[in-house]
Motif scaffolding. Structure first.
Motif, PDB file in Angstrom:
ATOM      1  N   ASP A   1      -1.196  -2.441 -10.855  1.00 36.76           N
ATOM      2  CA  ASP A   1      -0.755  -3.162 -12.047  1.00 36.76           C
ATOM      3  C   ASP A   1       0.036  -2.158 -12.873  1.00 36.76           C
ATOM      4  N   PHE A   2       1.375  -2.253 -12.818  1.00 37.15           N
ATOM      5  CA  PHE A   2       2.201  -1.247 -13.463  1.00 37.15           C
ATOM      6  C   PHE A   2       2.133  -1.324 -14.987  1.00 37.15           C
ATOM      7  N   GLU A   3       1.847  -2.495 -15.540  1.00 37.75           N
ATOM      8  CA  GLU A   3       1.752  -2.604 -16.993  1.00 37.75           C
ATOM      9  C   GLU A   3       0.459  -1.972 -17.504  1.00 37.75           C
ATOM     10  N   GLN A   4      -0.633  -2.185 -16.778  1.00 36.99           N
ATOM     11  CA  GLN A   4      -1.924  -1.644 -17.201  1.00 36.99           C
ATOM     12  C   GLN A   4      -2.197  -0.269 -16.593  1.00 36.99           C
ATOM     13  N   HIS A   5      -1.326   0.180 -15.689  1.00 38.65           N
ATOM     14  CA  HIS A   5      -1.476   1.484 -15.014  1.00 38.65           C
ATOM     15  C   HIS A   5      -2.830   1.580 -14.296  1.00 38.65           C
ATOM     16  N   THR A   6      -3.153   0.527 -13.540  1.00 40.24           N
ATOM     17  CA  THR A   6      -4.397   0.527 -12.775  1.00 40.24           C
ATOM     18  C   THR A   6      -4.084   0.298 -11.300  1.00 40.24           C
ATOM     19  N   ALA A   7      -5.026   0.694 -10.449  1.00 41.47           N
ATOM     20  CA  ALA A   7      -4.897   0.513  -9.005  1.00 41.47           C
ATOM     21  C   ALA A   7      -6.243   0.835  -8.384  1.00 41.47           C
TER      22      ALA A   7
ATOM     23  N   ASN B   1      -7.766   6.705  -9.294  1.00 40.41           N
ATOM     24  CA  ASN B   1      -8.084   5.288  -9.486  1.00 40.41           C
ATOM     25  C   ASN B   1      -9.489   4.943  -8.998  1.00 40.41           C
ATOM     26  N   ALA B   2      -9.865   3.698  -9.246  1.00 41.56           N
ATOM     27  CA  ALA B   2     -11.123   3.184  -8.719  1.00 41.56           C
ATOM     28  C   ALA B   2     -11.055   3.141  -7.196  1.00 41.56           C
ATOM     29  N   ARG B   3     -12.200   3.184  -6.543  1.00 44.29           N
ATOM     30  CA  ARG B   3     -12.244   3.306  -5.088  1.00 44.29           C
ATOM     31  C   ARG B   3     -12.176   1.955  -4.385  1.00 44.29           C
ATOM     32  N   TYR B   4     -11.359   1.905  -3.337  1.00 41.81           N
ATOM     33  CA  TYR B   4     -11.350   0.760  -2.439  1.00 41.81           C
ATOM     34  C   TYR B   4     -12.707   0.639  -1.739  1.00 41.81           C
ATOM     35  N   GLU B   5     -13.047  -0.570  -1.341  1.00 37.71           N
ATOM     36  CA  GLU B   5     -14.197  -0.734  -0.451  1.00 37.71           C
ATOM     37  C   GLU B   5     -13.806  -0.250   0.943  1.00 37.71           C
TER      38      GLU B   5
ATOM     39  N   THR C   1       0.849  -1.194   0.000  1.00 38.70           N
ATOM     40  CA  THR C   1       0.000   0.000   0.000  1.00 38.70           C
ATOM     41  C   THR C   1       0.878   1.235   0.000  1.00 38.70           C
ATOM     42  N   ASP C   2       0.533   2.152  -0.862  1.00 37.12           N
ATOM     43  CA  ASP C   2       1.227   3.439  -0.979  1.00 37.12           C
ATOM     44  C   ASP C   2       0.425   4.464  -0.178  1.00 37.12           C
ATOM     45  N   TYR C   3       1.065   5.114   0.787  1.00 40.07           N
ATOM     46  CA  TYR C   3       0.410   6.149   1.594  1.00 40.07           C
ATOM     47  C   TYR C   3       0.865   7.512   1.081  1.00 40.07           C
ATOM     48  N   LYS C   4      -0.036   8.176   0.352  1.00 44.88           N
ATOM     49  CA  LYS C   4       0.307   9.437  -0.298  1.00 44.88           C
ATOM     50  C   LYS C   4      -0.315  10.591   0.494  1.00 44.88           C
TER      51      LYS C   4
ATOM     52  N   PRO D   1       0.063  18.246   6.403  1.00 46.24           N
ATOM     53  CA  PRO D   1      -0.678  17.119   5.806  1.00 46.24           C
ATOM     54  C   PRO D   1      -2.166  17.263   6.115  1.00 46.24           C
ATOM     55  N   CYS D   2      -3.004  17.109   5.087  1.00 44.86           N
ATOM     56  CA  CYS D   2      -4.456  17.256   5.266  1.00 44.86           C
ATOM     57  C   CYS D   2      -5.212  15.959   5.038  1.00 44.86           C
ATOM     58  N   ALA D   3      -4.667  15.070   4.255  1.00 47.65           N
ATOM     59  CA  ALA D   3      -5.335  13.803   3.961  1.00 47.65           C
ATOM     60  C   ALA D   3      -4.303  12.834   3.418  1.00 47.65           C
ATOM     61  N   VAL D   4      -4.634  11.554   3.479  1.00 53.84           N
ATOM     62  CA  VAL D   4      -3.754  10.536   2.923  1.00 53.84           C
ATOM     63  C   VAL D   4      -4.542   9.726   1.896  1.00 53.84           C
ATOM     64  N   GLN D   5      -3.942   9.531   0.758  1.00 55.32           N
ATOM     65  CA  GLN D   5      -4.515   8.756  -0.338  1.00 55.32           C
ATOM     66  C   GLN D   5      -3.842   7.382  -0.313  1.00 55.32           C
ATOM     67  N   LEU D   6      -4.615   6.349  -0.001  1.00 56.79           N
ATOM     68  CA  LEU D   6      -4.083   4.990   0.044  1.00 56.79           C
ATOM     69  C   LEU D   6      -4.273   4.344  -1.318  1.00 56.79           C
ATOM     70  N   VAL D   7      -3.190   3.856  -1.897  1.00 55.95           N
ATOM     71  CA  VAL D   7      -3.238   3.249  -3.226  1.00 55.95           C
ATOM     72  C   VAL D   7      -2.656   1.843  -3.145  1.00 55.95           C
ATOM     73  N   GLY D   8      -3.395   0.877  -3.664  1.00 58.80           N
ATOM     74  CA  GLY D   8      -2.932  -0.507  -3.673  1.00 58.80           C
ATOM     75  C   GLY D   8      -3.443  -1.252  -4.890  1.00 58.80           C
ATOM     76  N   ASN D   9      -3.234  -2.554  -4.905  1.00 55.26           N
ATOM     77  CA  ASN D   9      -3.659  -3.401  -6.039  1.00 55.26           C
ATOM     78  C   ASN D   9      -3.109  -2.869  -7.361  1.00 55.26           C
TER      79      ASN D   9
END
Length: 392
Positions: free
Chosen positions: A294-300, A318-322, A273-276, A284-292
């Motif tokens: 796919d570097f070839e398809q550029h999706t997460a 990206n699409a939203r985590y549950e 998980t990337d904590y941005k 800092p005002c918010a953190v954007q968590l990015v995971g899942n």
């Protein structure tokens, strides 16, 4: 910016039925260009797109239809192929469907010539790029939205320090001095040319990066399965690209280009998980968590959390985590402190961190995420986040 609008206009100026294949930014751009060049709107019959979710939409009064509908309703129309990288495949498909090759005209658009433009033209170029991405005018004099203020930052808020911190290699020394070497992902090798990369010294898993741009990342999970020729071509392409001029992210300009190999990192569950941390004026005002990823398809997938670990209703790239899928890491307060320390003195910066087995690791400093061209969802968050960037 250059495009083939004039060539398309020459082919279409005497036609009564014109359709545009690809309901994309490029498709919308050629529509605007043709209307500006004097093609009557009544001559442009529709957009065509193979994505079912786009069929039924419209832009400037021109509806999106399916290919089957277009072939039935406008069998003799001239088709403008605005598919850009997919143009050859689209042309072949149209010919197979019975569209004569003489009725297909390709529309291309590029900003590859930005490097040759005088700096006095940069505001105009950014306005063209902004219109291309958002179909809106860019107000550089009185920017309000996040996307607008990032464009302002790209032009008017550059420094030698920001260039140093955008450099994925040189930033390491700054991080070492600022917060300590223990926060750095171990470096396995540094090279000046793709052909110099020594795969023999690298472990079975590693990450290759180029230091002078964004998204120049190649993850190797099994060295035995890699195609060195393919990787070499990719690295060569990256190393030959002056990233600063792709969309005028000028703080990347002049970075001495390097190829880095870093240690492969992952959490115990096998993911990462990337904590941005989005930081405004050193806060800092918010953190954007990015995971899942796919570097070839550029999706997460991603989710925004406030600093009290409450989910926020916005996404950026990206699409939203549950909600509830990600637990607050034990290192969260430490990450917030690090983001605050690293962001001090900057109008805006996104500080990217990882938390691996209780250890915080530094990712990168990002001053102009996605060059300011991703779209906030809901759209009102473009203005919401914009209010926190103080340009004066």
């Amino acid at each position: 910016m250059w495009s083939t609008s004039n060539e398309v206009w020459e082919r279409c100026k005497d036609e009564d039925e014109i359709v545009i294949y690809a309901f994309t930014n490029a498709g919308k751009q050629i529509l605007r260009d043709l209307l500006q060049l004097g093609i009557g709107q009544e001559c442009i019959k529709c957009f065509v797109d193979n994505s079912p979710e786009k069929v039924g939409e419209s832009y400037k009064g021109i509806n999106v239809v399916s290919l089957v509908q277009m072939l039935s309703w406008y069998p003799n129309a001239v088709v403008i192929n605005a598919g850009q990288k997919a143009q050859e495949e689209i042309t072949e498909m149209l010919v197979r469907q019975g569209v004569g090759a003489d009725r297909i005209v390709k529309y291309s658009i590029s900003w590859d010539d930005i490097a040759c433009a005088p700096e006095s033209e940069y505001p105009k170029i950014l306005m063209q790029l902004y219109m291309h991405h958002f179909d809106e005018e860019l107000d550089l004099l009185h920017p309000v939205k996040f996307s607008e203020k990032i464009q302002w930052i790209k032009l008017y808020d550059n420094s030698a320090l920001k260039t140093r911190l955008a450099d994925k290699y040189q930033v390491r020394e700054w991080i070492k001095d600022k917060i300590g070497e223990r926060y750095l992902i171990p470096l396995l090798g540094v090279w000046d040319r793709p052909e110099d990369v020594d795969y023999d010294i690298l472990p079975e898993q590693f990450v290759l990066k180029c230091n002078h741009g964004s998204a120049y990342v190649y993850v190797v999970e099994d060295k035995k399965k890699i195609d060195k020729c393919k990787i070499g071509r990719l690295l060569k392409d990256w190393m030959n690209t002056e990233f600063a001029y792709k969309s005028l992210e000028l703080h990347y300009r002049g970075i001495p280009r390097k190829i880095l190999a870093e240690q492969y990192i992952q959490e115990r569950n096998g993911g990462l998980t990337d904590y941005k941390f989005h930081c405004f004026g050193g806060r800092p005002c918010a953190v954007q968590l990015v995971g899942n990823r796919d570097f070839e398809q550029h999706t997460a997938t991603e989710i925004f959390m406030d600093l009290s670990w409450n989910p926020m209703p916005c996404t950026y790239t990206n699409a939203r985590y549950e909600e509830g899928k990600l637990k607050k890491p034990s290192t969260f307060e430490e990450m917030v402190e690090i983001a605050e320390t690293l962001s001090e003195g900057f109008k805006y910066v996104r500080v990217d961190l990882y938390s691996v087995d209780g250890q915080v690791l530094f990712g990168e400093m990002t001053f102009t995420p996605t060059s300011g061209y991703s779209k906030w969802k809901p759209a009102e968050y473009d203005q919401y986040w914009g209010q926190f960037i103080a340009l004066k």
